[in-house]
Design an enzyme around this catalytic site. Structure first.
Site, PDB file in Angstrom:
ATOM      1  N   SER A   9      22.432 -46.001 -34.122  1.00  0.00           N
ATOM      2  CA  SER A   9      21.578 -44.823 -33.962  1.00  0.00           C
ATOM      3  C   SER A   9      21.531 -43.965 -35.223  1.00  0.00           C
ATOM      4  CB  SER A   9      22.068 -43.979 -32.782  1.00  0.00           C
ATOM      5  OG  SER A   9      22.147 -44.781 -31.635  1.00  0.00           O
TER       6      SER A   9
HETATM    7  N1  SAM Z   1      25.917 -46.199 -30.018  1.00  0.00           N
HETATM    8  C1  SAM Z   1      25.634 -47.399 -30.748  1.00  0.00           C
HETATM    9  C2  SAM Z   1      26.024 -47.282 -32.174  1.00  0.00           C
HETATM   10  O1  SAM Z   1      26.423 -46.197 -32.608  1.00  0.00           O
HETATM   11  O2  SAM Z   1      25.933 -48.303 -32.857  1.00  0.00           O
HETATM   12  C3  SAM Z   1      24.194 -47.763 -30.668  1.00  0.00           C
HETATM   13  C4  SAM Z   1      23.851 -48.401 -29.421  1.00  0.00           C
HETATM   14  S1  SAM Z   1      22.313 -49.237 -29.395  1.00  0.00           S
HETATM   15  C5  SAM Z   1      21.130 -47.969 -29.651  1.00  0.00           C
HETATM   16  C6  SAM Z   1      22.290 -49.544 -27.631  1.00  0.00           C
HETATM   17  C7  SAM Z   1      23.284 -50.578 -27.183  1.00  0.00           C
HETATM   18  O3  SAM Z   1      23.252 -50.615 -25.763  1.00  0.00           O
HETATM   19  C8  SAM Z   1      22.992 -51.981 -27.670  1.00  0.00           C
HETATM   20  O4  SAM Z   1      24.094 -52.500 -28.337  1.00  0.00           O
HETATM   21  C9  SAM Z   1      22.679 -52.740 -26.389  1.00  0.00           C
HETATM   22  O5  SAM Z   1      23.073 -54.093 -26.413  1.00  0.00           O
HETATM   23  C10 SAM Z   1      23.462 -51.952 -25.359  1.00  0.00           C
HETATM   24  N2  SAM Z   1      23.010 -52.078 -23.977  1.00  0.00           N
HETATM   25  C11 SAM Z   1      21.731 -52.070 -23.495  1.00  0.00           C
HETATM   26  N3  SAM Z   1      21.733 -52.182 -22.172  1.00  0.00           N
HETATM   27  C12 SAM Z   1      23.031 -52.274 -21.782  1.00  0.00           C
HETATM   28  C13 SAM Z   1      23.675 -52.405 -20.524  1.00  0.00           C
HETATM   29  N4  SAM Z   1      22.998 -52.477 -19.386  1.00  0.00           N
HETATM   30  N5  SAM Z   1      25.019 -52.456 -20.495  1.00  0.00           N
HETATM   31  C14 SAM Z   1      25.736 -52.392 -21.660  1.00  0.00           C
HETATM   32  N6  SAM Z   1      25.184 -52.263 -22.885  1.00  0.00           N
HETATM   33  C15 SAM Z   1      23.848 -52.201 -22.935  1.00  0.00           C
END
Ligand code: SAM
Length: 194
Positions: free
Chosen positions: A43
């Protein structure tokens, strides 16, 4: 400004975002979301800070994070709370994030691989919940797993328009929602996928 807030800001400023990235490391200082593979992103730093400050973290609190991703946000949560429970659905991202966070010597993080859209009931209630992917609506299970006096930050919406919400649960179990910002996150997969 309270001292916890000041400490979070100064810790955040010295974090090396490039450590949490495998490619495009030269872009790490820019205030923008960047790809981390598997169609996911690390992000935008200013948003990571805004979301973290909105949670008003306190030592000893139990925090649930959905979407470990690169581990960047996880590190900040773990530095300023008691225990972090973080869930990621993509195995390779989880593996890399865990390696990084272990290298930084965080010992207060529990990792789960899988769909976190229904929370982590076994460890509920949580004092704080951080969701880093956008849901079509606020998952009922997360509201249930939020402790009284707890706070949750979650992006809600579709691929074109999302609002970042702060949801606070009072001591009677009632929730209050504040709109923090307009954002664009990758989708939260699973039950609450738009
Ligand atoms: N906070 C993270 C960082 O600082 O790098 C960024 C996260 S990224 C925007 C969103 C993440 O949520 C991705 O790695 C994605 O695979 C995960 N994600 C999406 N849906 C999910 C779910 N149902 N359960 C767990 N993880 C999920």
């Amino acid at each position: 400004m309270n001292s916890q807030r000041k400490e979070i800001i100064s810790y955040f400023k010295q974090m090396d975002r490039s450590f949490f990235m495998d490619a495009n490391k030269d872009l790490a200082p820019f205030d923008q979301a960047l790809p981390i593979g598997f169609e996911q992103t690390i992000s935008q730093p200013s948003l990571v800070l805004e979301m973290t400050l909105a949670l008003d973290l306190q030592p000893k609190q139990k925090v649930l994070e959905l979407g470990t991703g690169s581990g960047f946000q996880t590190a900040l949560l773990a530095a300023f709370s008691g225990t972090v429970y973080t869930i990621e659905r993509i195995e390779e991202l989880q593996k890399r994030a865990k390696e990084r966070l272990e290298q930084l010597d965080f010992q207060n993080i529990h990792y789960r691989l899988g769909d976190g859209s229904e929370g982590w009931e076994e460890h509920a209630p949580f004092d704080r919940i951080m969701v880093t992917a956008a849901a079509s609506e606020v998952p009922r299970e997360l509201l249930e797993q939020l402790n009284e006096g707890g706070k949750m930050v979650i992006p809600v919406g579709n691929s074109f328009s999302q609002e970042l919400r702060l949801i606070e649960k009072d001591s009677d179990g009632r929730t209050h929602t504040t709109l923090l910002n307009e954002v664009l996150f990758v989708p939260l997969k699973g039950k609450y996928e738009r």
